[in-house]
Scaffold this motif. Structure first.
Motif, PDB file in Angstrom:
ATOM      1  N   TRP A   1       0.859  -1.179   0.000  1.00  0.00           N
ATOM      2  CA  TRP A   1       0.000   0.000   0.000  1.00  0.00           C
ATOM      3  C   TRP A   1       0.898   1.231   0.000  1.00  0.00           C
ATOM      4  CZ3 TRP A   1      -4.835  -0.568   3.633  1.00  0.00           C
ATOM      5  CH2 TRP A   1      -5.493  -1.773   3.347  1.00  0.00           C
TER       6      TRP A   1
ATOM      7  N   ILE B   1      -2.569   4.687  -3.313  1.00  0.00           N
ATOM      8  CA  ILE B   1      -3.714   5.276  -2.617  1.00  0.00           C
ATOM      9  C   ILE B   1      -3.658   6.796  -2.735  1.00  0.00           C
ATOM     10  CG2 ILE B   1      -4.827   5.549  -0.363  1.00  0.00           C
ATOM     11  CD1 ILE B   1      -3.538   2.785   0.348  1.00  0.00           C
TER      12      ILE B   1
ATOM     13  N   LEU C   1      -8.192   5.259   1.415  1.00  0.00           N
ATOM     14  CA  LEU C   1      -7.823   4.463   2.585  1.00  0.00           C
ATOM     15  C   LEU C   1      -8.726   4.874   3.748  1.00  0.00           C
ATOM     16  CD1 LEU C   1      -5.948   2.712   4.439  1.00  0.00           C
ATOM     17  CD2 LEU C   1      -4.480   4.745   4.630  1.00  0.00           C
TER      18      LEU C   1
ATOM     19  N   CYS D   1      -8.564  -0.359   1.627  1.00  0.00           N
ATOM     20  CA  CYS D   1      -8.395   0.626   0.552  1.00  0.00           C
ATOM     21  C   CYS D   1      -9.344   0.213  -0.567  1.00  0.00           C
ATOM     22  CB  CYS D   1      -6.950   0.732   0.083  1.00  0.00           C
ATOM     23  SG  CYS D   1      -6.193  -0.760  -0.539  1.00  0.00           S
TER      24      CYS D   1
END
Length: 568
Positions: A5, A456, A489, A542
């Motif tokens: 991530w 993200i 997120l 996410c």
């Protein structure tokens, strides 16, 4: 497979606050606009309200005046003109667009699509010979030709002129064509560099209409074809491409050309099409024509003037797509079996698989599927015309083309770019190539590049996702490269009600945070998390935010890309 991530870099806080005040929108939305280079009211107006007047002057493109003049001369002299294009979606839509337009103004025209298996990609000697033997004095080449120096020189000896409309990066030498339309030329000052091949064809039509005082509807009539090419050729959906894609989707959803209308019918999807729908429902069917039989079938569908003709071609292409899916599934299963049965192959940092009986038309698709599964540079090989042909795919950040350069002495030819390539070699070199490719990849790829990344945009609380937020978020579309659907997120959510399996590997559930409403979620291929989610412990997610339509009821749904349990 574990995924990294990665949160995008923080944008300028002052700019975010200023833009939020100017537009009267949530700072989270302003942040994502700033991340996309939109920093003022005028930028936002251009972004949220794409209009035809935002299209650039086509004559800003180097050689456009030469191209239009040569076409006018050909029409005035009743010369035979051949529209030539590649066999993929970009090439066939480009041929359909340019042929359909000029056929209305000049009867002495044909089109030509090279045979994937006999001629290969790009300008072919066979195609040039066909033109010369049949009296064509001008070829308009679409989505190819920028590196065909030798082929254009050969055409010139036969008295066949070329206008090249390409969007690929030129080599050190440009072909000796009458005109070369390519924004990536070093001497071209055209403001937008990322047009598709079909987009270049659209600009040629745009220029011709302006020069000859024709109505703009003769350009806008083809926005649907151009939008299909933009979606399926995976070019940037920014700037002028985003304008064309936006207007093209409007046409697809309200007044598509007969060929696209028939494709939509055989695809069977009801409701409004998005870029994603074009990529996954229309693109594969257009591509299937050239993969399984003859890409001319796709052009015939896209230029059809009568629904009966188009329906027959649409049904044929749909059958070819079904056949393509059968080859795809079979070869993918065989390739996965080869890897899973070979421990040495499983532990490599690259994948090379070979079977002489695999269908050449689908090995690129299979290479993509293997890359998704094992997430490493992948080459799928099969026999073709006495040689071994291959399609290669890469992972984020790794330069596949450079890796193939390190194997060039074992290859007859190769070409492509950072993330996708094609190659041919002598059959006796397969084992040596497999070993060399692994050596090159192992010494040049990082461990980080071998772990799939989820990028993200920003962190949000579920309570922030209210109706105005979602309404504005939808206007960020159409989504695609350089303007991907935002990924959010949210930390410490918990299951509201129950989580359940959909099929064998997907999760369906609702999630909440204290003080928020419950949001319906779908998590594809993440069934392994089900036992943990049932325990009621908070977790991080996410996701993208989308609209789910079920029996004419519209709801906001979170499409979960990742679930993180590590901190719990």
């Amino acid at each position: 497979m574990s995924k990294r991530w990665v949160l995008k870099d923080a944008a300028d806080g002052v700019l975010i606050q200023q833009l939020s005040a100017e537009l009267n929108i949530d700072p989270v939305l302003s942040k994502m606009l700033v991340q996309r280079g939109i920093t003022c009211f005028d930028d936002a107006r251009y972004f949220f309200r794409p209009r035809a007047l935002h299209l650039h002057d086509p004559f800003l493109m180097q050689d456009m005046e030469k191209a239009v003049l040569r076409i006018e001369e050909a029409i005035a002299r009743n010369e035979k003109i051949l529209i030539y294009g590649d066999y993929d979606v970009d090439g066939t839509t480009a041929v359909a667009l340019v042929y359909s337009f000029f056929k209305k103004h000049h009867a002495n025209m044909e089109y030509y699509i090279p045979d994937r298996y006999k001629e290969g990609y790009g300008i072919s000697t066979t195609g040039i010979d066909y033109a010369a033997a049949n009296g064509f004095s001008l070829i308009i080449a679409l989505d190819c030709g920028i590196k065909s120096v030798d082929k254009i020189a050969y055409a010139n000896t036969l008295g066949v002129d070329f206008i090249i409309c390409d969007h690929h990066l030129p080599g050190d030498e440009l072909p000796a064509a009458v005109a070369i339309l390519d924004p990536k030329r070093s001497d071209c000052s055209y403001p937008y560099k990322e047009l598709s091949g079909c987009g270049i064809g659209l600009k040629l039509v745009h220029a011709y209409t302006e020069k000859n005082n024709l109505p703009f509807e003769e350009v806008s009539n083809y926005f649907d074809l151009a939008a299909v090419s933009i979606a399926c050729d995976i070019v940037h959906i920014t700037g002028e491409n985003r304008v064309i894609a936006h207007l093209g989707l409007q046409k697809i959803n309200t007044d598509p050309c007969i060929g696209i209308k028939m494709l939509m019918e055989v695809a069977g999807r009801k409701g409004e099409y998005t870029i994603s729908d074009v990529v996954f429902l229309l693109g594969p069917r257009i591509n299937a024509a050239g993969r399984i039989h003859d890409a001319k079938n796709a052009v015939e569908l896209l230029i059809a003037c009568h629904e009966d003709d188009a329906r027959a071609k649409g049904d044929l292409i749909n059958l070819q797509n079904t056949e393509r899916k059968g080859h795809d599934q079979q070869i993918t299963e065989e390739a996965l079996g080869m890897i899973e049965r070979d421990e040495a192959l499983i532990n490599r940092k690259s994948t090379v698989v070979f079977n002489q009986n695999w269908h050449k038309g689908v090995i690129g698709i299979v290479a993509s599927r293997l890359t998704e599964k094992y997430y490493r540079p992948t080459v799928v090989l099969t026999r073709s015309n006495g040689h071994v042909a291959g399609s290669a795919r890469s992972v984020l950040g790794y330069d596949l083309y450079e890796a193939l350069c390190g194997c060039s002495d074992l290859l007859l030819q190769f070409g492509g770019h950072k993330y996708a390539a094609g190659l041919t070699m002598a059959p006796e070199n397969v084992d040596a190539f497999t070993q060399r490719f692994e050596e090159v990849v192992s010494t040049s790829i990082t461990e980080e590049q071998l772990i799939q990344q989820i990028l993200i945009d920003t962190e949000v609380e579920l309570k922030d996702i209210e109706s105005k937020f979602f309404r504005i978020l939808r206007q960020f579309a159409p989504f695609g490269p350089e303007n991907m659907a935002p990924v959010f997120l949210t930390k410490n959510v918990y299951v509201s009600g129950s989580a359940a399996l959909v099929g064998s590997s997907h999760l369906k559930m609702s999630v909440m945070q204290p003080g928020s409403a419950a949001f319906s979620c779908i998590a594809f291929n993440q069934a392994e998390y089900l036992p943990y989610l049932k325990s009621g412990v908070p977790f991080d997610i996410c996701y993208t935010i989308e609209e789910n339509i079920w029996r004419e009821t519209r709801t906001v749904q979170l499409n979960i890309k990742g679930i993180n349990l590590s901190e719990n």
